[in-house]
Design a protein around this motif. Structure first.
Motif, mmCIF file in Angstrom:
data_model
loop_
_atom_site.group_PDB
_atom_site.id
_atom_site.type_symbol
_atom_site.label_atom_id
_atom_site.label_comp_id
_atom_site.label_asym_id
_atom_site.label_seq_id
_atom_site.Cartn_x
_atom_site.Cartn_y
_atom_site.Cartn_z
ATOM 1 N N LEU A 27 -1.670 -34.890 34.835
ATOM 2 C CA LEU A 27 -1.269 -34.080 35.989
ATOM 3 C C LEU A 27 -2.341 -34.112 37.081
ATOM 4 O O LEU A 27 -2.034 -34.210 38.273
ATOM 5 N N THR A 28 -3.599 -34.038 36.655
ATOM 6 C CA THR A 28 -4.703 -34.113 37.623
ATOM 7 C C THR A 28 -4.715 -35.470 38.313
ATOM 8 O O THR A 28 -4.891 -35.561 39.537
ATOM 9 N N ALA A 29 -4.520 -36.538 37.543
ATOM 10 C CA ALA A 29 -4.491 -37.887 38.117
ATOM 11 C C ALA A 29 -3.349 -38.051 39.111
ATOM 12 O O ALA A 29 -3.453 -38.850 40.047
ATOM 13 N N ALA A 30 -2.278 -37.281 38.907
ATOM 14 C CA ALA A 30 -1.130 -37.350 39.813
ATOM 15 C C ALA A 30 -1.327 -36.484 41.054
ATOM 16 O O ALA A 30 -0.450 -36.430 41.923
ATOM 17 N N GLY A 31 -2.480 -35.809 41.142
ATOM 18 C CA GLY A 31 -2.804 -35.046 42.347
ATOM 19 C C GLY A 31 -2.477 -33.573 42.307
ATOM 20 O O GLY A 31 -2.565 -32.880 43.319
ATOM 21 N N HIS A 32 -2.123 -33.051 41.125
ATOM 22 C CA HIS A 32 -1.773 -31.645 41.017
ATOM 23 C C HIS A 32 -3.004 -30.791 40.718
ATOM 24 O O HIS A 32 -4.017 -31.270 40.204
ATOM 25 N N GLU A 33 -2.908 -29.499 41.030
ATOM 26 C CA GLU A 33 -3.981 -28.545 40.750
ATOM 27 C C GLU A 33 -3.712 -27.949 39.370
ATOM 28 O O GLU A 33 -2.710 -27.252 39.169
ATOM 29 N N VAL A 34 -4.599 -28.231 38.414
ATOM 30 C CA VAL A 34 -4.326 -27.937 37.010
ATOM 31 C C VAL A 34 -5.203 -26.804 36.490
ATOM 32 O O VAL A 34 -6.424 -26.807 36.667
ATOM 33 N N TYR A 35 -4.542 -25.861 35.810
ATOM 34 C CA TYR A 35 -5.210 -24.732 35.162
ATOM 35 C C TYR A 35 -4.913 -24.792 33.665
ATOM 36 O O TYR A 35 -3.755 -24.766 33.253
ATOM 37 N N ILE A 36 -5.966 -24.870 32.857
ATOM 38 C CA ILE A 36 -5.821 -24.910 31.403
ATOM 39 C C ILE A 36 -5.936 -23.490 30.863
ATOM 40 O O ILE A 36 -6.933 -22.806 31.095
ATOM 41 N N PHE A 37 -4.905 -23.045 30.152
ATOM 42 C CA PHE A 37 -4.891 -21.705 29.549
ATOM 43 C C PHE A 37 -4.941 -21.877 28.038
ATOM 44 O O PHE A 37 -4.030 -22.431 27.431
ATOM 45 N N ASP A 38 -6.035 -21.399 27.428
ATOM 46 C CA ASP A 38 -6.190 -21.580 25.979
ATOM 47 C C ASP A 38 -7.147 -20.516 25.454
ATOM 48 O O ASP A 38 -7.909 -19.920 26.223
ATOM 49 N N ILE A 39 -7.115 -20.327 24.136
ATOM 50 C CA ILE A 39 -7.994 -19.324 23.532
ATOM 51 C C ILE A 39 -9.429 -19.826 23.406
ATOM 52 O O ILE A 39 -10.332 -19.042 23.106
ATOM 53 N N LYS A 40 -9.627 -21.117 23.619
ATOM 54 C CA LYS A 40 -10.976 -21.675 23.543
ATOM 55 C C LYS A 40 -11.190 -22.653 24.691
ATOM 56 O O LYS A 40 -10.245 -23.275 25.180
ATOM 57 N N PRO A 41 -12.438 -22.802 25.151
ATOM 58 C CA PRO A 41 -12.715 -23.745 26.242
ATOM 59 C C PRO A 41 -12.373 -25.174 25.827
ATOM 60 O O PRO A 41 -12.530 -25.558 24.670
ATOM 61 N N SER A 42 -11.916 -25.951 26.784
ATOM 62 C CA SER A 42 -11.572 -27.341 26.506
ATOM 63 C C SER A 42 -12.821 -28.215 26.452
ATOM 64 O O SER A 42 -13.683 -28.143 27.329
ATOM 65 N N LYS A 43 -12.894 -29.051 25.413
ATOM 66 C CA LYS A 43 -13.986 -30.025 25.315
ATOM 67 C C LYS A 43 -13.721 -31.219 26.227
ATOM 68 O O LYS A 43 -14.599 -32.052 26.424
ATOM 69 N N PHE A 44 -12.493 -31.280 26.762
ATOM 70 C CA PHE A 44 -12.076 -32.474 27.505
ATOM 71 C C PHE A 44 -11.790 -32.165 28.975
ATOM 72 O O PHE A 44 -11.192 -32.993 29.657
ATOM 73 N N ILE A 45 -12.199 -31.002 29.445
ATOM 74 C CA ILE A 45 -11.871 -30.606 30.809
ATOM 75 C C ILE A 45 -12.435 -31.606 31.810
ATOM 76 O O ILE A 45 -13.568 -32.075 31.678
ATOM 77 N N SER A 46 -11.624 -31.952 32.794
ATOM 78 C CA SER A 46 -11.995 -32.954 33.793
ATOM 79 C C SER A 46 -12.374 -32.289 35.108
ATOM 80 O O SER A 46 -12.039 -31.130 35.356
ATOM 81 N N GLU A 47 -13.033 -33.060 35.939
ATOM 82 C CA GLU A 47 -13.438 -32.553 37.250
ATOM 83 C C GLU A 47 -12.202 -32.098 38.034
ATOM 84 O O GLU A 47 -11.192 -32.794 38.085
ATOM 85 N N GLY A 48 -12.304 -30.923 38.609
ATOM 86 C CA GLY A 48 -11.208 -30.391 39.407
ATOM 87 C C GLY A 48 -10.256 -29.500 38.644
ATOM 88 O O GLY A 48 -9.442 -28.794 39.236
#
Length: 302
Positions: A27-48
């Protein structure tokens, strides 16, 4: 509903996980503004990307986090079929009540569409409590559309594989066992058939369904690789030099299907695939490389 080329503000519940993190990246690569909602921080979070710590069992947290969102991809769930079989109460609470919380928050926030991660087990006689919970969630989506006009798209995933998986993923488990112990313990005959889809191919399709033509659709994502389990295990053995011992043992047939997940129930979904896709053999090698990097110098025995 805006087309897939429009910039959207999108939340991915369960976005720290295997499939969720890949969908977030696509979704980020497609130009969208992405919000990750989870009980734990993502180890894979990308810039933006933005990290929102929360629990789908907390309705107020969901409502607050969803403010201003255009689309929600709902993946947070108890997703392991075997674990769900032994935990019916927890499965229903997390998957069904949690999804109800997500839909309530989506209505309150004015979300345009919910994209829901379901399973090909839905219309099977196998899959136990996991199947029941996902079927209930699909019916919830229909009911919220009828009552509130909430648009939705259902994605029924087949057997996913690829990087970032853990031991709950079957392909990752086979590779890890083979690589670290020199053996694969498989519960079944090996004649069971699966259709494998690389997680990155699945994530690409998940972005494509933002197109308005997919609103209200139920789509099957199973990919191009259809093979018996013994063929997959033989491929793994060959990649690792033919030194792997493969042991087959009886399974609980109530949890997993053999030839097809489908039973005759008059309700269908459309299969969605891409023209280009990741090669299974090459992908197995890449996953082995990932396992090798993360093994912390563990001893390997063949």
């Amino acid at each position: 509903m805006p087309g897939k080329k429009s910039t959207l503000k999108i939340m991915v519940t369960g976005g720290s996980g295997f499939l969720g993190s890949h969908i977030a990246d696509a979704l980020t690569a497609a130009g969208h503004e992405v919000y990750i909602f989870d009980i734990k921080p993502s180890k894979f979070i990308s810039e933006g990307q933005h990290m929102l710590i929360g629990d789908i069992m907390d309705g107020e947290s969901l409502k607050e986090s969803m403010k201003g969102m255009d689309v929600v991809y709902h993946l947070a769930a108890m997703a392991d079929v075997d674990e769900a079989q032994g935990k019916p109460y927890e499965t229903m609470m997390i998957n069904v009540l949690g999804t109800t919380n997500v839909l309530e928050a989506a209505v309150a926030a004015g979300v345009k569409r919910v994209v829901f991660a379901s399973t090909i087990y839905v219309y099977s006689r196998t899959g136990s409590f996991y199947r029941v919970s996902k079927h209930a969630c699909e019916l919830l989506l229909e009911a919220y559309h009828e009552k509130h006009g909430l648009e939705h798209t259902v994605l029924r995933f087949g057997t996913l594989y690829g990087p970032r998986a853990d031991k709950t993923n079957s392909v990752h488990r086979y590779l890890t066992e083979a690589f670290k112990t020199g053996k694969i313990e498989f519960k079944g005959t090996g004649k069971e058939v699966r259709e494998y889809i690389h997680v990155k191919d699945a994530a690409e399709i998940c972005v494509n369904v933002l197109d308005g033509s997919f609103s209200g659709e139920t789509l099957i994502l199973t990919g191009h690789h259809r093979m018996r389990l013994n063929e997959l295990l033989d491929m793994i053995n060959e990649i690792l030099g033919g030194k792997i011992q493969i042991n087959y043992s009886p399974k609980d047939s109530r949890s997993h299907y053999e030839q097809t997940p489908y039973s005759y129930i008059p309700r269908v979904g459309k299969k969605l695939i891409t023209n280009k896709y990741c090669d299974l053999g090459q992908s197995l090698v890449e996953i082995l490389d990932e396992i090798n990097i993360s093994r912390d110098n563990e001893e390997i025995r063949f």
